[in-house]
Scaffold this motif. Structure first.
Motif, short mmCIF file in Angstrom:
data_model
loop_
_atom_site.label_atom_id
_atom_site.label_comp_id
_atom_site.label_asym_id
_atom_site.label_seq_id
_atom_site.Cartn_x
_atom_site.Cartn_y
_atom_site.Cartn_z
N ASP A 77 -7.67 -4.32 -20.59
CA ASP A 77 -8.04 -5.68 -19.33
C ASP A 77 -6.48 -5.47 -19.19
OD1 ASP A 77 -10.22 -6.95 -20.36
OD2 ASP A 77 -9.44 -8.27 -21.33
N TRP A 78 -5.51 -4.85 -19.83
CA TRP A 78 -3.94 -4.76 -19.53
C TRP A 78 -4.14 -3.89 -18.40
CZ3 TRP A 78 -0.36 -1.09 -19.67
CH2 TRP A 78 0.78 -1.06 -18.91
N ARG A 79 -4.35 -2.39 -19.18
CA ARG A 79 -5.12 -1.57 -17.97
C ARG A 79 -5.67 -1.34 -17.03
NH1 ARG A 79 -7.36 1.31 -22.15
NH2 ARG A 79 -9.54 1.74 -20.92
N ASP A 80 -6.76 -2.55 -16.16
CA ASP A 80 -7.51 -2.29 -15.59
C ASP A 80 -6.80 -3.51 -14.95
OD1 ASP A 80 -9.73 -1.29 -16.57
OD2 ASP A 80 -10.37 -3.64 -16.66
N ALA A 81 -6.30 -4.53 -15.33
CA ALA A 81 -4.34 -5.96 -14.56
C ALA A 81 -3.45 -4.94 -14.12
CB ALA A 81 -3.95 -6.86 -15.74
N ASN A 82 -3.10 -3.26 -14.99
CA ASN A 82 -1.62 -3.05 -14.29
C ASN A 82 -2.39 -2.07 -12.85
OD1 ASN A 82 0.69 -2.08 -14.52
ND2 ASN A 82 -0.41 0.07 -14.94
N GLN A 83 -3.69 -1.40 -13.29
CA GLN A 83 -4.01 -0.64 -12.06
C GLN A 83 -4.08 -1.52 -10.88
OE1 GLN A 83 -3.41 2.75 -13.12
NE2 GLN A 83 -4.08 2.88 -9.87
N ALA A 84 -4.32 -2.49 -10.96
CA ALA A 84 -4.88 -3.62 -9.78
C ALA A 84 -3.50 -3.99 -9.13
CB ALA A 84 -5.46 -4.73 -10.31
N GLU A 85 -2.42 -4.70 -10.16
CA GLU A 85 -1.26 -4.89 -9.31
C GLU A 85 -0.30 -3.60 -9.04
OE1 GLU A 85 0.38 -7.50 -9.05
OE2 GLU A 85 -0.79 -9.04 -10.49
N ILE A 86 -0.42 -1.95 -9.53
CA ILE A 86 -0.28 -0.94 -8.68
C ILE A 86 -0.77 -0.86 -7.36
CG2 ILE A 86 0.21 1.12 -8.71
CD1 ILE A 86 -0.07 1.02 -12.01
N ASN A 87 -2.10 -0.87 -7.73
CA ASN A 87 -2.96 -0.82 -5.95
C ASN A 87 -2.26 -1.47 -5.17
OD1 ASN A 87 -4.58 1.20 -7.26
ND2 ASN A 87 -6.04 0.03 -6.84
N ARG A 88 -2.08 -2.70 -5.55
CA ARG A 88 -2.05 -4.04 -5.09
C ARG A 88 -1.04 -3.54 -3.86
NH1 ARG A 88 -0.19 -10.41 -5.15
NH2 ARG A 88 0.70 -11.11 -4.06
N VAL A 89 0.31 -3.20 -4.76
CA VAL A 89 1.90 -3.00 -3.87
C VAL A 89 1.41 -2.01 -3.11
CG1 VAL A 89 3.72 -2.51 -4.71
CG2 VAL A 89 2.89 -3.98 -6.44
N GLN A 90 1.27 -0.86 -3.77
CA GLN A 90 1.09 0.57 -2.61
C GLN A 90 0.54 0.37 -1.17
OE1 GLN A 90 3.34 1.62 -3.95
NE2 GLN A 90 1.92 3.60 -3.63
N HIS A 91 -0.67 -0.88 -1.71
CA HIS A 91 -1.05 -1.29 0.08
C HIS A 91 -0.41 -1.83 1.12
CE1 HIS A 91 -4.70 -3.22 2.26
NE2 HIS A 91 -5.44 -2.11 1.92
N GLU A 92 0.00 -2.96 0.10
CA GLU A 92 0.72 -3.75 1.48
C GLU A 92 1.75 -3.43 1.28
OE1 GLU A 92 1.60 -7.62 -1.29
OE2 GLU A 92 -0.77 -7.59 -1.15
N LEU A 93 2.68 -1.69 0.75
CA LEU A 93 4.02 -1.50 1.35
C LEU A 93 3.90 -0.62 2.57
CD1 LEU A 93 6.59 -1.29 1.08
CD2 LEU A 93 6.31 0.71 -0.83
N ALA A 94 2.01 -0.09 2.11
CA ALA A 94 1.69 1.12 2.94
C ALA A 94 1.89 0.25 4.39
CB ALA A 94 0.89 2.00 2.50
N ARG A 95 0.96 -1.14 4.68
CA ARG A 95 0.69 -1.69 5.81
C ARG A 95 1.65 -2.66 5.70
NH1 ARG A 95 -2.91 0.74 2.33
NH2 ARG A 95 -4.55 2.27 3.99
N ALA A 96 3.00 -2.74 5.46
CA ALA A 96 3.52 -3.70 5.83
C ALA A 96 3.58 -3.63 7.45
CB ALA A 96 5.52 -3.72 4.66
N ALA A 97 4.68 -5.25 8.20
CA ALA A 97 4.59 -4.81 9.35
C ALA A 97 5.01 -4.38 9.66
CB ALA A 97 3.95 -6.27 10.11
N ILE A 98 6.26 -4.28 9.24
CA ILE A 98 7.51 -3.91 10.10
C ILE A 98 7.86 -2.92 9.33
CG2 ILE A 98 8.88 -5.68 10.28
CD1 ILE A 98 10.26 -5.88 7.27
#
Length: 252
Positions: A77-98
């Motif tokens: 559960d921790w591993r899955d949660a950790n990977q989900a957080e990493i994916n979210r950060v990378q996705h949102e940073l790569a697509r930040a509007a500015i």
């Protein structure tokens, strides 16, 4: 908190500040990133987001917190949660509007390299070294991060980096396209970005992302955005400045 947001005029900075661990990223830091990114992007006064390490950190980022990873390696559960957080950060940073700029001084490894890959432009000092090292731990790099890497350096160089886990110096990183600029600061680059039209930067960034995600032809949206630019104040100011042989003064 080991990552924070600082604002100075039109510039926001995401600052990694965990020097005792060479800025290795733990779960709390991954969880903090999205809110900080959203804070910067939603602030209409902010036109550039820079990612950097705090002064005196000794490294840009040593990657994931291996001690935390080992402590939770048997907790699915921790591993899955950790990977989900990493994916979210990378996705949102790569697509930040500015526009986003990574400034790398010192070692930039693993997950830290992933953060730099997710930015639009990478500036590194001569002291910087880059490596993606899951192959030395028997692990696999996240698919989204692999795509960001392949987009920059191509599949051959990406495989070399992933298969060997080698640390590349700044000159080699620039040669293969992993970074764009070798410099001791980002001031000149950011000044140039701020001097240009933020509207143009934002829409051109969207277009580049569409190309990287597989779009090869215009659709109704891209045609509409291309045409709409001719009706905006930035076009009026830019063309007037061109005719008057002066620098444009965009409102941002």
């Amino acid at each position: 908190m080991s990552v924070r947001l600082e604002k100075n005029g039109a510039i926001a900075r995401l600052v990694l500040d965990r020097p005792e661990a060479r800025n290795a990223i733990n779960m709390d830091m991954w969880r903090a990133f999205p809110g900080l990114i959203a804070n910067a992007v939603s602030d209409r006064s902010i036109r550039v987001l820079e990612l950097r390490a705090a002064e005196g950190s000794g490294a840009f980022c040593a990657g994931a917190d291996i001690k935390e990873l080992l402590a939770n390696k048997d907790d699915m559960d921790w591993r899955d949660a950790n990977q989900a957080e990493i994916n979210r950060v990378q996705h949102e940073l790569a697509r930040a509007a500015i526009p986003t700029v990574a400034f790398v001084d010192g070692d930039c490894v693993g997950g830290g390299c992933g953060l730099a890959l997710a930015c639009d432009i990478r500036v590194a000092t001569k002291r910087a070294r880059f490596g993606i090292t899951p192959g030395k731990l028997g692990l696999v790099y996240p698919l989204h991060d692999v795509k960001l890497l392949v987009d920059l350096v191509g599949p051959g160089q990406a495989k070399r980096i992933l298969f060997t886990g080698q640390l590349l110096d700044a000159a080699e990183a620039q040669r293969i396209g992993l970074i764009e600029i070798i410099a001791d600061q980002t001031d000149e680059l950011i000044e140039d970005i701020l001097a240009a039209s933020t509207y143009s930067a934002i829409e051109n960034k969207h277009f580049v992302r569409r190309v990287l995600d597989g779009q090869v032809d215009d659709d109704n949206h891209t045609l509409r955005m291309f045409g709409a630019a001719f009706t905006r104040e930035d076009f009026e100011e830019g063309t007037r400045a061109f005719v008057e042989k002066r620098k444009p003064s965009f409102r941002g």
